[in-house]
Design a protein around this motif. Structure first.
Motif, mmCIF file in Angstrom:
data_model
loop_
_atom_site.group_PDB
_atom_site.id
_atom_site.type_symbol
_atom_site.label_atom_id
_atom_site.label_comp_id
_atom_site.label_asym_id
_atom_site.label_seq_id
_atom_site.Cartn_x
_atom_site.Cartn_y
_atom_site.Cartn_z
ATOM 1 N N LEU A 33 4.758 -15.342 75.033
ATOM 2 C CA LEU A 33 4.829 -15.589 76.474
ATOM 3 C C LEU A 33 3.907 -14.644 77.245
ATOM 4 C CD1 LEU A 33 6.291 -17.220 78.706
ATOM 5 C CD2 LEU A 33 8.101 -15.487 78.644
ATOM 6 N N SER A 34 3.903 -13.373 76.836
ATOM 7 C CA SER A 34 3.125 -12.370 77.581
ATOM 8 C C SER A 34 1.635 -12.440 77.265
ATOM 9 C CB SER A 34 3.660 -10.957 77.307
ATOM 10 O OG SER A 34 3.398 -10.587 75.962
ATOM 11 N N ALA A 35 1.275 -13.272 76.274
ATOM 12 C CA ALA A 35 -0.151 -13.542 76.038
ATOM 13 C C ALA A 35 -0.678 -14.532 77.080
ATOM 14 C CB ALA A 35 -0.351 -14.091 74.629
ATOM 15 N N ALA A 36 0.243 -15.320 77.637
ATOM 16 C CA ALA A 36 -0.157 -16.369 78.578
ATOM 17 C C ALA A 36 0.058 -15.964 80.029
ATOM 18 C CB ALA A 36 0.620 -17.647 78.281
ATOM 19 N N TRP A 37 1.102 -15.183 80.306
ATOM 20 C CA TRP A 37 1.408 -14.710 81.649
ATOM 21 C C TRP A 37 1.716 -13.216 81.585
ATOM 22 C CZ3 TRP A 37 3.532 -19.389 79.915
ATOM 23 C CH2 TRP A 37 3.218 -20.522 80.668
ATOM 24 N N GLU A 38 1.404 -12.506 82.646
ATOM 25 C CA GLU A 38 1.845 -11.103 82.740
ATOM 26 C C GLU A 38 3.301 -11.111 83.166
ATOM 27 O OE1 GLU A 38 -0.532 -8.526 85.157
ATOM 28 O OE2 GLU A 38 0.862 -6.847 84.912
ATOM 29 N N LEU A 39 4.158 -10.615 82.304
ATOM 30 C CA LEU A 39 5.575 -10.587 82.631
ATOM 31 C C LEU A 39 5.847 -9.524 83.680
ATOM 32 C CD1 LEU A 39 7.274 -11.063 79.134
ATOM 33 C CD2 LEU A 39 6.661 -12.785 80.846
ATOM 34 N N GLN A 40 6.860 -9.790 84.497
ATOM 35 C CA GLN A 40 7.258 -8.874 85.561
ATOM 36 C C GLN A 40 8.738 -8.541 85.397
ATOM 37 O OE1 GLN A 40 5.107 -7.947 87.998
ATOM 38 N NE2 GLN A 40 3.459 -9.430 87.649
ATOM 39 N N ALA A 41 9.118 -7.348 85.838
ATOM 40 C CA ALA A 41 10.542 -7.054 85.936
ATOM 41 C C ALA A 41 11.169 -8.150 86.789
ATOM 42 C CB ALA A 41 10.752 -5.690 86.583
ATOM 43 N N GLY A 42 12.280 -8.679 86.337
ATOM 44 C CA GLY A 42 12.929 -9.764 87.074
ATOM 45 C C GLY A 42 12.700 -11.132 86.463
ATOM 46 N N ASP A 43 11.816 -11.221 85.473
ATOM 47 C CA ASP A 43 11.641 -12.509 84.807
ATOM 48 C C ASP A 43 12.840 -12.804 83.899
ATOM 49 O OD1 ASP A 43 9.201 -13.087 85.979
ATOM 50 O OD2 ASP A 43 8.034 -12.167 84.364
ATOM 51 N N LEU A 44 13.179 -14.073 83.814
ATOM 52 C CA LEU A 44 14.219 -14.550 82.896
ATOM 53 C C LEU A 44 13.576 -15.492 81.898
ATOM 54 C CD1 LEU A 44 17.053 -15.415 85.476
ATOM 55 C CD2 LEU A 44 16.920 -13.387 84.016
ATOM 56 N N ILE A 45 13.994 -15.399 80.646
ATOM 57 C CA ILE A 45 13.490 -16.313 79.607
ATOM 58 C C ILE A 45 14.673 -17.073 79.012
ATOM 59 C CG2 ILE A 45 12.149 -16.551 77.495
ATOM 60 C CD1 ILE A 45 11.098 -13.654 78.024
ATOM 61 N N TYR A 46 14.705 -18.383 79.262
ATOM 62 C CA TYR A 46 15.673 -19.262 78.583
ATOM 63 C C TYR A 46 15.069 -19.581 77.219
ATOM 64 C CZ TYR A 46 18.647 -20.119 82.721
ATOM 65 O OH TYR A 46 19.516 -19.990 83.781
ATOM 66 N N THR A 47 15.744 -19.141 76.147
ATOM 67 C CA THR A 47 15.078 -19.067 74.844
ATOM 68 C C THR A 47 15.157 -20.339 74.010
ATOM 69 O OG1 THR A 47 17.056 -18.020 73.951
ATOM 70 C CG2 THR A 47 15.282 -16.557 74.658
ATOM 71 N N GLY A 48 15.757 -21.382 74.537
ATOM 72 C CA GLY A 48 15.824 -22.638 73.787
ATOM 73 C C GLY A 48 17.243 -22.949 73.368
ATOM 74 N N THR A 49 17.459 -24.207 72.986
ATOM 75 C CA THR A 49 18.822 -24.665 72.710
ATOM 76 C C THR A 49 18.961 -25.175 71.286
ATOM 77 O OG1 THR A 49 20.645 -25.928 73.730
ATOM 78 C CG2 THR A 49 18.579 -27.129 73.353
ATOM 79 N N PRO A 50 20.137 -24.975 70.681
ATOM 80 C CA PRO A 50 20.381 -25.554 69.358
ATOM 81 C C PRO A 50 20.713 -27.051 69.460
ATOM 82 C CG PRO A 50 22.286 -24.279 70.064
ATOM 83 C CD PRO A 50 21.245 -24.126 71.139
ATOM 84 N N GLU A 51 20.959 -27.659 68.306
ATOM 85 C CA GLU A 51 21.245 -29.091 68.259
ATOM 86 C C GLU A 51 22.565 -29.417 68.970
ATOM 87 O OE1 GLU A 51 21.371 -26.939 65.827
ATOM 88 O OE2 GLU A 51 23.104 -27.287 64.541
ATOM 89 N N GLY A 52 22.702 -30.699 69.310
ATOM 90 C CA GLY A 52 23.949 -31.162 69.922
ATOM 91 C C GLY A 52 23.845 -31.430 71.404
ATOM 92 N N VAL A 53 22.635 -31.438 71.952
ATOM 93 C CA VAL A 53 22.491 -31.742 73.375
ATOM 94 C C VAL A 53 23.064 -33.126 73.642
ATOM 95 C CG1 VAL A 53 20.481 -30.264 73.641
ATOM 96 C CG2 VAL A 53 20.135 -32.676 73.117
#
Ligand code: MN
Length: 231
Positions: free
Chosen positions: A187-207
Motif C-alpha cells: 500500500l505504501s508503495a502506491a500512496w504515502e500513508l498518513q497517521a489516521g489512515d485505516l486499512i480494511y484488510t479483506g474478508t474471508p469466505e461466506g459473504v
C-alpha cells in the motif's frame, strides 16, 4: 480563516482505554485477501494485492455494547456483509518495508466493508470503477480501536460475523493471503500513508446478503465487538 459554509466535522473513532479519539484520514481497502473468498468470487491463485478506497465519512462508529443502525442503501437488491480486520495507522510513511511496517501500526478494530454486490458486479463486468458498489454512505461500520499493545497476538485471532445469531463468516487472521506487514509494504508503495489512515484488510469466505431488520455481530479475538442493525 473563514469558510463559505461550515466545514464538515473531523471523522474519528474511539480508542479503548483512552479519552483521545483516533482522527481518520483515509480508508483503504484490500480486495480478495483470503483464498476461500477469492475462490467464491471466481478467482484462484495468489495475485498481488489490490486496493480501493472509501471516503472517511462513510464510517459508522459502533461504540462497545451498543447496537447501531445503518440504513439499507439505495439502488441495490444484494447488500452484502464483509467482516474485516481494520488496521489503524499511527505513523505515516512511504515505501515502508514489511520488516519495518509494524512500527507504523497504532491499533486494530473490527470493521464491516458493506457492499452493494449487484452494483459492484455490474461495474466489474463493464470494467468500470467499483465506487458505487463499495464507497457509498454508511458503508464502513467500525468498532473502537484497540491499541496494538493491548490486542494480544492479532495474527492468531479468529474473525467472524453472525447475522441474527447465526454464523455467516468465520475464519482466522492467519489465513490472510497478504499479511499485515506485506499489505502495508504494498500500500505504501502506491500512496504515502498518513497517521489516521485505516486499512480494511479483506474478508474471508461466506459473504452474503442482509436485509432490513437483520442484526450483524462482528467479532475478532482481542478486539471490541460490533453490533449493527440494518433498518
Ligand atoms: Mn472487503
Amino acid at each position: 480563516m473563514s469558510y463559505v459554509f461550515p466545514p464538515p466535522p473531523v471523522v474519528s473513532v474511539p480508542v479503548v482505554g483512552r479519552e483521545q479519539r483516533f482522527a481518520v484520514h483515509r480508508i483503504y481497502c484490500v480486495g480478495r485477501n483470503y483464498e476461500e473468498h477469492a475462490r467464491e468470487m471466481g478467482f484462484t491463485g495468489r495475485e498481488p494485492p489490490f486496493f480501493f478506497m472509501k471516503p472517511a465519512d462513510a464510517l459508522v462508529v459502533v461504540p462497545p455494547d451498543e447496537v447501531v443502525d445503518v440504513p439499507y442503501p439505495p439502488l441495490t437488491a444484494n447488500y452484502h456483509h464483509e467482516i474485516e480486520l481494520v488496521v489503524a495507522i499511527g505513523v505515516g510513511g512511504k515505501q515502508i518495508r514489511a520488516a519495518d511496517a509494524m512500527r507504523h501500526v497504532y491499533g486494530y478494530a473490527v470493521g464491516l466493508d458493506m457492499t452493494r454486490r449487484d452494483l459492484q458486479s455490474d461495474m466489474k463486468k463493464q470494467g468500470r470503477p467499483w465506487c458505487i458498489g463499495k464507497a457509498f454512505d454508511h458503508s464502513a461500520p467500525i468498532g473502537a480501536i484497540t491499541p496494538a499493545a493491548g490486542a494480544g497476538d492479532i495474527t492468531q485471532a479468529e474473525i467472524a460475523v453472525q447475522v441474527n445469531g447465526q454464523d455467516r463468516q468465520r475464519s482466522l487472521i492467519s489465513k490472510l493471503i497478504w499479511n499485515i506487514p506485506e499489505t502495508i509494504e504494498h500500500l505504501s508503495a502506491a500512496w504515502e500513508l498518513q497517521a489516521g489512515d485505516l486499512i480494511y484488510t479483506g474478508t474471508p469466505e461466506g459473504v452474503a446478503a442482509v436485509v432490513s431488520g437483520d442484526t450483524m455481530t462482528g467479532t475478532i479475538t482481542g478486539l471490541e465487538s460490533i453490533q449493527v442493525r440494518v433498518v
